[in-house]
Structure formats: C-alpha cells, structure tokens
Design an enzyme around this catalytic site. Sequence first.
Site, PDB file in Angstrom:
ATOM      1  N   LYS A  54       0.847  -1.193   0.000  1.00 13.16           N
ATOM      2  CA  LYS A  54       0.000   0.000   0.000  1.00 13.16           C
ATOM      3  C   LYS A  54       0.886   1.248   0.000  1.00 13.16           C
ATOM      4  O   LYS A  54       0.696   2.149  -0.798  1.00 13.16           O
ATOM      5  CB  LYS A  54      -0.912  -0.045   1.229  1.00 13.16           C
ATOM      6  N   GLU A  88      10.530  -4.671   4.633  1.00 14.64           N
ATOM      7  CA  GLU A  88      10.621  -6.059   4.169  1.00 14.64           C
ATOM      8  C   GLU A  88      10.320  -6.157   2.677  1.00 14.64           C
ATOM      9  O   GLU A  88      11.042  -6.797   1.913  1.00 14.64           O
ATOM     10  CB  GLU A  88       9.623  -6.952   4.929  1.00 14.64           C
ATOM     11  N   GLY A  93      -4.898  -2.402   5.210  1.00 16.84           N
ATOM     12  CA  GLY A  93      -4.117  -3.548   4.725  1.00 16.84           C
ATOM     13  C   GLY A  93      -4.811  -4.883   4.961  1.00 16.84           C
ATOM     14  O   GLY A  93      -4.948  -5.705   4.057  1.00 16.84           O
ATOM     15  N   ARG A  94      -5.292  -5.091   6.179  1.00 22.92           N
ATOM     16  CA  ARG A  94      -5.899  -6.388   6.509  1.00 22.92           C
ATOM     17  C   ARG A  94      -7.304  -6.545   5.933  1.00 22.92           C
ATOM     18  O   ARG A  94      -7.936  -7.578   6.131  1.00 22.92           O
ATOM     19  CB  ARG A  94      -5.885  -6.594   8.021  1.00 22.92           C
ATOM     20  N   GLU A 136      -5.070  -7.469  14.932  1.00 23.91           N
ATOM     21  CA  GLU A 136      -4.588  -6.133  14.581  1.00 23.91           C
ATOM     22  C   GLU A 136      -5.753  -5.136  14.694  1.00 23.91           C
ATOM     23  O   GLU A 136      -5.553  -3.972  15.003  1.00 23.91           O
ATOM     24  CB  GLU A 136      -4.016  -6.150  13.161  1.00 23.91           C
ATOM     25  N   HIS A 162      -5.145 -33.985  17.187  1.00 24.94           N
ATOM     26  CA  HIS A 162      -4.074 -34.868  17.653  1.00 24.94           C
ATOM     27  C   HIS A 162      -2.975 -34.089  18.336  1.00 24.94           C
ATOM     28  O   HIS A 162      -1.884 -34.609  18.561  1.00 24.94           O
ATOM     29  CB  HIS A 162      -3.528 -35.679  16.474  1.00 24.94           C
ATOM     30  N   LYS A 221       7.794  -0.781  12.574  1.00 27.84           N
ATOM     31  CA  LYS A 221       8.424  -0.343  11.333  1.00 27.84           C
ATOM     32  C   LYS A 221       9.509   0.699  11.650  1.00 27.84           C
ATOM     33  O   LYS A 221      10.585   0.697  11.062  1.00 27.84           O
ATOM     34  CB  LYS A 221       7.379   0.248  10.377  1.00 27.84           C
TER      35      LYS A 221
HETATM   36  C1  G6Q Z   1      -2.587  -4.104   7.908  1.00 27.10           C
HETATM   37  C2  G6Q Z   1      -1.354  -3.503   8.393  1.00 27.10           C
HETATM   38  C3  G6Q Z   1      -0.087  -4.164   7.910  1.00 27.10           C
HETATM   39  C4  G6Q Z   1       0.294  -3.815   6.483  1.00 27.10           C
HETATM   40  C5  G6Q Z   1       1.734  -4.236   6.244  1.00 27.10           C
HETATM   41  C6  G6Q Z   1       2.184  -3.955   4.838  1.00 27.10           C
HETATM   42  O1  G6Q Z   1      -3.698  -3.726   8.188  1.00 27.10           O
HETATM   43  O2  G6Q Z   1      -1.360  -2.141   8.137  1.00 27.10           O
HETATM   44  O3  G6Q Z   1      -0.119  -5.551   8.052  1.00 27.10           O
HETATM   45  O4  G6Q Z   1      -0.574  -4.435   5.587  1.00 27.10           O
HETATM   46  O5  G6Q Z   1       2.567  -3.581   7.158  1.00 27.10           O
HETATM   47  O6  G6Q Z   1       2.078  -2.608   4.518  1.00 27.10           O
HETATM   48  P1  G6Q Z   1       2.242  -2.124   3.043  1.00 27.10           P
HETATM   49  O7  G6Q Z   1       1.162  -2.709   2.211  1.00 27.10           O
HETATM   50  O8  G6Q Z   1       2.170  -0.618   3.086  1.00 27.10           O
HETATM   51  O9  G6Q Z   1       3.601  -2.602   2.562  1.00 27.10           O
END
Ligand code: G6Q
Length: 543
Positions: free
Chosen positions: A206, A212, A268-269, A354, A385, A505
Amino acid sequence: MSALRETPAWRALEAHHGDVKDLHLRGLFADDASRGETMIAEAAGIFLDFSKHRITNDTLPALINLAEETGMPGHRDAMFRGERINCSEDRAVLHVALRLPRSRSLVVDGVDVVREVHEVLDRMAAFCEEIRSGRWLGHTGRRSKNVVNIGIGGSDLGPVMAYEALKSYSRRDMNFRFVSNVDGTDFVEATHDLDPAETLFIISSKTFTTLETMTNAKTAREWSLNAFDGDESAVAKHFAAVSTNAEGVSEFGIDTDNMFGFWEWVGGRYSMDSAIGLSTMLAIGPDRFSELLAGFHEMDEHFLGTALESNLPAIHGLLAVWYRDFFGSQTQAVLPYSEYLHRFPAYLQQLTMESNGKSVTLDGETVDYSTGAVFWGEPGTNGQHSFYQLIHQGTQLIPCDFIGFNHSINPLGNHQDLLISNVFAQTEALAFGKTKEQLEAEGVDDSLIPARTFEGNRPSSAITVDHLTPHSLGTLVAFYEHSVFTQGAVWGIDSFDQWGVELGKALAQKIIPELDSEAAPDLGHDSSTNNLIRRYRKAQGRK
Ligand code: G6Q
C-alpha cells in the site's frame, strides 16, 4: 468507571452472567429440547449453530441491547456511508465499497468510489487475461508462468490464504509463490527452481515503503536483471505493482501501466479483495474473482440490512464480547475442517488481533474492560491430535469456531464423512463432556476416573457451508470482518488503525545502521539491547 461499563445493558449482562455462569450445557439442552433448532441463523450460504454456547434465551437479547446502547448499528451504517470512522488516521473505512456491484454508486468526498473500483478491476482483468492467455511475453519472449507476490502483513496474508483456499480453481499450469519475510531464505526458497525469463513479480505494498517488501523487491529486481545482463528494460515485462503510491512505484522503475491502485480507505488487513488480490485473480481468473467479490457483497448486505437477532456477524461478534468480558476468556480458536483453509487461521489472526488489539477508546480513554482475544487455530482434524487436549481438559475456557463443508472438492471414498463426523463429535464432546457416572457404567477403574472425566461445558459455534468456492470464501471472510467490527464498535475502539505495527516499522530502522556501520556505533539503548547489538556485530567480524 468507563461509560461502557456504566450502561444499563452492561450492568444487566453482569447480573445475567451471574445467573448463567454455573449452568451446564447438559442442563440447558435437557431443559430445552429444541435449542439446537432455534439457536441458529443462516444467510448468504452460511449456517451458524450457536446453541452450544453458554447462553440462555435471555442472553442474545441482552447482548443486542448492549450493541444498541453502544450505537453499534449507527456506527455500522456510518462505515457503509463512507464516514471517517477510522478516527486516529482520519480515514473512511470502505472495504465494503470494493465489492459493490458496478451498477451501484457511492459518492465519498465528491468521488464515485464504485466507478474507480471497477476501473481498477477492469484493468486487472485485462492484465490477467494477457498473462493467463500467454499473450504477455517476458523479456526474452517466453510466457510468464510463474507469479511471485512480494508483500507482507495485509499485502501477503490475504493473497496467500486466498490462493491456498482456492487452489482447486487455479491455473495448474502456473506457479504461484509468496515472499513476505525479510529473511533472505523466503526469497531464495520461493525462487530457487524458477526461471527468471518466465517469472512475473507483483510488488504489493500500500505504502511502497515497507522495509521487508522493498528489500525483497530490490532482491527480486537484481535476481531478474542478472538473468538479462542487467538490461533495465526487462523490468517492464517482469514486474507489476499494487500500491497507493504511484511515485514510489515509478521511482522503483516499474512502469505505472503495470501498476494497480487502491485507496487510503482500504486497510491492509481488509485489502484482499482490492488490487492486492491481483495474484488471486491471476490464479483463478477474473470471472471467479467476481464471484469472490459477490460473496463478500452478499454478506455485507446481510450485515447491513438484517435485524441483529438473526444477523450472523453481529451474533458471532456479540458472543465474542460475552466470553471476553463476562467469562474472562483470553483466547478464541478457529478450526476449519478443510485442508484448503490451512492459512485461514493465520489470516484471521491478523484481521482480529490487529483490529481489536487496542486499549484506548475512540475518545482516547484507557479501557477498563477486555478487548480483542488472542485468536489462533489450525485445520482439523490435525489439531485434534495435538492441542485440542487443552481445550477439552485444560483450565482455560476457549470458545471455538468449527468450520465445515457439506461437500468436498475432492470426494475420495468416505473421507468427507469421516472429516465432518469429527466436527460434530468435537462440538458434542466439548459441550457435554463425559461424567463420572458414564465412566463408571463403562467399568473404568476408580483410580482413572478423575483423569478420564471431561467436565464439558466448553462452548463452540458450528459454521457449515455447502461448498468451498470463491463465493463462499468471500462470504466467510466478510462474516469475520463484520464480527470484528461488531466487537470493536461495542468496545468503542478504533478497529482500523494499527499504531503498534507502525512502531515496529520505525524501531528497526534505527537499529539497522548500528548493525552495519563500519565504525563501532555509539549505542544508546538499554544494556540488554546494546549487548545484543555488540555480540551480533562481533559475530559478523565488525568492531
Ligand atoms: C494491515 C497492516 C499491515 C500492512 C503491512 C504492509 O492492516 O497495516 O499488516 O498491511 O505492514 O504494509 P504495506 O502494504 O504498506 O507494505
């Protein structure tokens, strides 16, 4: 005391809990033989049996009073209208707009977001058709049959979960891989057997700044260009991006023609059904992706338009509040009886934790009640199990969601009957347990009776669906999204920010130069962190 705990509905629930807490499900079922046929709800192809919960006929109405007194329905309507209910980030929360049909319109700040959503979906569909048909050729004229999604958190968990869940609908002559961890192992293992000439990377981020993802994206670029003698023009044929940050994407060198956007109002989620689902659309095709969106939308309409007493996500969310705040349950398990859903618990873990892992209200007050539970799980029957032991006989009360399908995608012999018999048997065993008297009647030795007694009275929901399809996956995810919403609205928290993630972050950014600087850094952390940094530097042969 907080305003929530002072509401008449909360107080009534406290008193009601006093009446209910010592009732056993054995008695509740004996007193009301029709309970299993009345404490149910069904919508959008999902059947929810909530009769094996520690509730009486008075509990759900009391929880609904709480939802109403806390303004949950109004908050829901405000979300659907596009109001800025994500207060700490001053944003609208409009994942529900991602699945509105083309014929609808939703104007937010003067813009019809539905039109924008469908413009992106159409571009995604055209791109997917190019790749899937083999018309899209890589730098050396080969077909792109490998797709590697690079993203993390919300830009990874949804795509992986959906790909795994819908694998049987996917193009089996293509490979789909997912790289998220900054541990180089993730990239190496995902690409070790791929040919760069046949590989398309989708950089999903996003913000297009996440450490990462940017690190993995740079590595992917080098890996690709190495195979093409460093010819930068290859990037256009082997990289696509999904982001809200067009500037970042073009700085990275990806042609913005290959960029698919989304909007700040998609968290994001909550983004697997936005352009973040590009890998999903590549795998299952645009028509199946539309079915997925239609499933989400059907559950949205149900959540928005159905009275709370028969509203599946509302019932599920209110029961979560019941256990968390009145029984003090700390965790909730989700147990899908489908191997295809093996990443579903991990996906839900982010969605639930989250979103509702918050301890201040929208007004900034510290809460004096419990919010989101720890969410966890594994597919059945494997979990049976291993960790089910603790659910059956441990000292914690763990409400469980059992998810089962009436029909298997792979109907082998009697596998499905065996699989689903376990769903029913587990919910029954958890609820009713096994008494001393039953064990005696079976002739169990007296000395073994304590260890072999099952107290029972362990609550669970049974969630059954006919088939696992793109449509039903959409309804299931939306069901959980709106359950999470219901809980957050009752608790008065912001389910849509994630400052804890932002902190992580920022913290690592500070330590990176202290690890890789040539000269010994001036360390100003606590003595433990300083020592860990020094030991790591020493292991690398640095001063
Ligand atoms: C989700 C969070 C988080 C995010 C990641 C990746 O709700 O905000 O999990 O999706 O940190 O972020 P970017 O899409 O900006 O790389």
